[in-house]
Scaffold this motif. Structure first.
Motif, short mmCIF file in Angstrom:
data_model
loop_
_atom_site.label_atom_id
_atom_site.label_comp_id
_atom_site.label_asym_id
_atom_site.label_seq_id
_atom_site.Cartn_x
_atom_site.Cartn_y
_atom_site.Cartn_z
N ASP A 65 0.93 -1.29 0.10
CA ASP A 65 0.10 0.01 0.02
C ASP A 65 0.71 1.39 -0.24
O ASP A 65 0.44 2.30 0.06
CB ASP A 65 -0.98 0.04 1.12
N GLY A 66 2.14 1.05 0.15
CA GLY A 66 2.94 2.19 -0.05
C GLY A 66 3.08 3.08 1.29
O GLY A 66 3.65 4.04 1.33
N ALA A 67 2.59 2.44 2.23
CA ALA A 67 2.64 3.29 3.61
C ALA A 67 3.76 3.12 4.49
O ALA A 67 4.01 3.72 5.31
CB ALA A 67 1.14 2.99 4.47
N GLU A 96 17.96 -12.36 17.01
CA GLU A 96 19.03 -12.86 17.35
C GLU A 96 20.40 -13.09 16.54
O GLU A 96 21.20 -13.68 16.87
CB GLU A 96 18.68 -14.11 18.15
N GLY A 97 20.01 -12.50 15.36
CA GLY A 97 21.12 -12.91 14.39
C GLY A 97 21.39 -11.66 13.69
O GLY A 97 21.74 -10.45 14.04
N GLN A 98 21.68 -11.71 12.26
CA GLN A 98 21.95 -10.87 11.24
C GLN A 98 20.90 -10.55 10.21
O GLN A 98 21.01 -11.38 9.19
CB GLN A 98 23.18 -10.95 10.74
N PRO A 99 19.68 -9.85 10.23
CA PRO A 99 18.69 -9.86 9.31
C PRO A 99 19.21 -9.21 8.24
O PRO A 99 20.05 -8.20 8.19
CB PRO A 99 17.61 -9.13 9.98
N PHE A 100 18.84 -9.78 6.88
CA PHE A 100 19.33 -9.17 5.71
C PHE A 100 18.11 -8.95 4.77
O PHE A 100 17.75 -7.99 4.62
CB PHE A 100 20.54 -9.81 5.13
N GLY A 101 17.99 -9.89 3.94
CA GLY A 101 16.79 -9.88 3.14
C GLY A 101 15.44 -9.56 3.70
O GLY A 101 15.24 -10.17 4.71
N VAL A 102 14.37 -8.94 3.03
CA VAL A 102 13.12 -8.72 3.80
C VAL A 102 12.05 -8.52 2.82
O VAL A 102 12.27 -7.90 1.59
CB VAL A 102 13.22 -7.43 4.70
N VAL A 103 11.05 -9.13 3.09
CA VAL A 103 9.69 -9.08 2.23
C VAL A 103 8.56 -8.67 3.30
O VAL A 103 8.56 -9.17 4.18
CB VAL A 103 9.37 -10.36 1.47
N VAL A 104 7.49 -7.57 2.60
CA VAL A 104 6.54 -7.30 3.44
C VAL A 104 5.50 -8.18 2.86
O VAL A 104 5.21 -8.50 1.80
CB VAL A 104 6.13 -5.98 3.24
N GLU A 105 4.81 -9.17 3.67
CA GLU A 105 3.86 -10.15 3.05
C GLU A 105 2.49 -9.31 2.79
O GLU A 105 2.04 -8.24 3.38
CB GLU A 105 3.37 -11.03 4.19
N PRO A 106 1.88 -9.94 1.50
CA PRO A 106 0.60 -9.40 1.36
C PRO A 106 -0.20 -8.97 2.58
O PRO A 106 -0.64 -10.00 3.38
CB PRO A 106 -0.04 -10.39 0.41
N GLY A 107 -1.00 -7.81 2.42
CA GLY A 107 -1.68 -7.49 3.58
C GLY A 107 -0.95 -6.71 4.67
O GLY A 107 -1.62 -6.06 5.41
N GLY A 108 0.47 -6.63 4.71
CA GLY A 108 1.10 -6.07 5.45
C GLY A 108 1.10 -6.40 7.02
O GLY A 108 1.64 -5.76 7.90
N TYR A 109 0.55 -7.72 7.42
CA TYR A 109 0.44 -8.13 8.64
C TYR A 109 1.74 -8.64 9.23
O TYR A 109 1.99 -8.75 10.59
CB TYR A 109 -0.51 -9.17 8.82
N ALA A 110 2.76 -9.06 8.35
CA ALA A 110 3.88 -9.61 8.69
C ALA A 110 5.08 -9.44 7.94
O ALA A 110 5.08 -9.01 6.48
CB ALA A 110 3.85 -11.11 8.94
N LEU A 111 6.44 -9.72 8.09
CA LEU A 111 7.41 -9.47 7.54
C LEU A 111 8.21 -11.00 7.34
O LEU A 111 8.18 -11.71 8.42
CB LEU A 111 8.41 -8.76 8.09
N LEU A 112 8.87 -11.29 6.36
CA LEU A 112 9.72 -12.41 5.91
C LEU A 112 11.02 -11.88 6.12
O LEU A 112 11.43 -10.81 5.14
CB LEU A 112 9.33 -13.21 4.88
#
Length: 319
Positions: A65-67, A96-112
């Motif tokens: 949603d670009g928000a 607890e580690g080193q997060p690198f890649g990220v995706v916002v899941e459809p609907g915006g309720y969670a991240l991968l």
């Protein structure tokens, strides 16, 4: 995995719409050295804003949603969420580690999020409450992309020389596919038919049928390929070559390299704005290259800072 949300302000999934005009197109550029995200108007090719984020941003994504803007911070273990209506960081998610890649899941309720150090992919809920889930993958996971139509997640395992395929519903591993040496960047074709994988050490791109998970081709590119972008019409694939200071354009129909376009020093992130225009983040020269793909040339450069690395695009539908 234990993941705590440290809320600087109340974070709601239904946060206000982005401050940018509804028809505007924006490019978000991670500047790792200056700890900010540079916002570029892609109509005027000018910098319109700089958003302060926590130290050492690496990965970047924008909600559908670009928000909201999401950045990963491997050195501190943080994942940060920025409200684009206010420019304020509204959530800091500790890992607890080193997060690198990220995706916002459809609907915006969670991240991968891919965790480079712990070799897992984690789902982080954006409600500031419950713990998320995680799944072990290959060694040193980097790029990841979600195939929403099939309910799959693809993860590049840099030190395992393969990708993991996850079922998005429960983060279960449903397959592994061998690639070239040191896979890093991933891109899915707009129609979901193919996955393109940039292999840093073998200097090529592995092309995988996203349905059957069979490898359909390998395309030689330049030295140290890093990131991949597929044009909105699916016809072309761009690959940045870090040590070649160039971008390779691949014809998606023939899987042949059609052009090598010189850019700035040590190119990393790449993204299409349209099928005829793309942007490249040149880390060492501190600029964006603007590519005219109809002519296979660099049309200009935009100074953005001292450490531009990854890119995300948001705005009106890309033609």
């Amino acid at each position: 995995m234990r993941s705590r949300a440290l809320l600087l302000t109340a974070f709601l999934v239904g946060v206000a719409a982005s401050a940018r005009p509804a028809d505007a197109a924006r490019l978000y550029v991670v500047d790792q050295e200056e700890d900010n995200v540079v916002v570029v108007d892609t109509d005027s090719d000018s910098v319109v804003e700089r958003l302060s984020v926590p130290d050492g941003p690496a990965g970047v994504a924008v909600s559908e949603d670009g928000a909201r803007l999401v950045t990963t911070h491997p050195e501190s273990g943080l994942v940060a969420v920025t409200d684009l209506a206010t420019g304020e960081t509204v959530a800091r998610l500790e890992t607890e580690g080193q997060p690198f890649g990220v995706v916002v899941e459809p609907g915006g309720y969670a991240l991968l999020v891919s965790d480079w150090a712990r070799s897992v992919v984690a789902r982080l809920p954006l409600n500031g409450g419950e713990d998320g889930a995680e799944v072990p993958v290959g060694k040193a996971p980097a790029g990841l992309v979600q195939d929403a139509a099939r309910g799959r997640i693809f993860v590049a395992n840099r030190e395992s020389n393969d990708i993991s395929v996850l079922n998005a519903a429960d983060l279960r591993v449903i397959g592994r596919v061998e690639t070239g040496a040191a896979p890093f960047g991933l891109a899915l074709a707009p129609d979901g038919s193919r996955l393109y994988v940039a292999n840093v050490q073998s200097a090529d791109v592995t092309v995988i049928d996203a349905e059957s998970l069979e490898t359909v081709g390998t395309v030689p590119v330049g030295e140290m390929p890093y990131a991949v972008s597929v044009s909105p019409d699916g016809g072309d694939v761009l690959v940045t070559n870090q040590h070649g200071n160039s971008v390779t354009r691949i014809d998606a129909a023939t899987l042949e390299s059609e052009a090598t376009i010189p850019v700035g020093e040590y190119p990393e992130g790449v993204v299409h704005a349209t099928s005829s225009k793309a942007y490249v983040a040149n880390w060492f020269s501190g600029e964006l290259s603007v590519l005219d793909l109809a002519a296979d040339r660099e049309a200009g450069r935009i100074p953005v800072g001292t450490g531009p690395r990854n890119l995300a695009f948001a705005g009106r539908g890309r033609e």
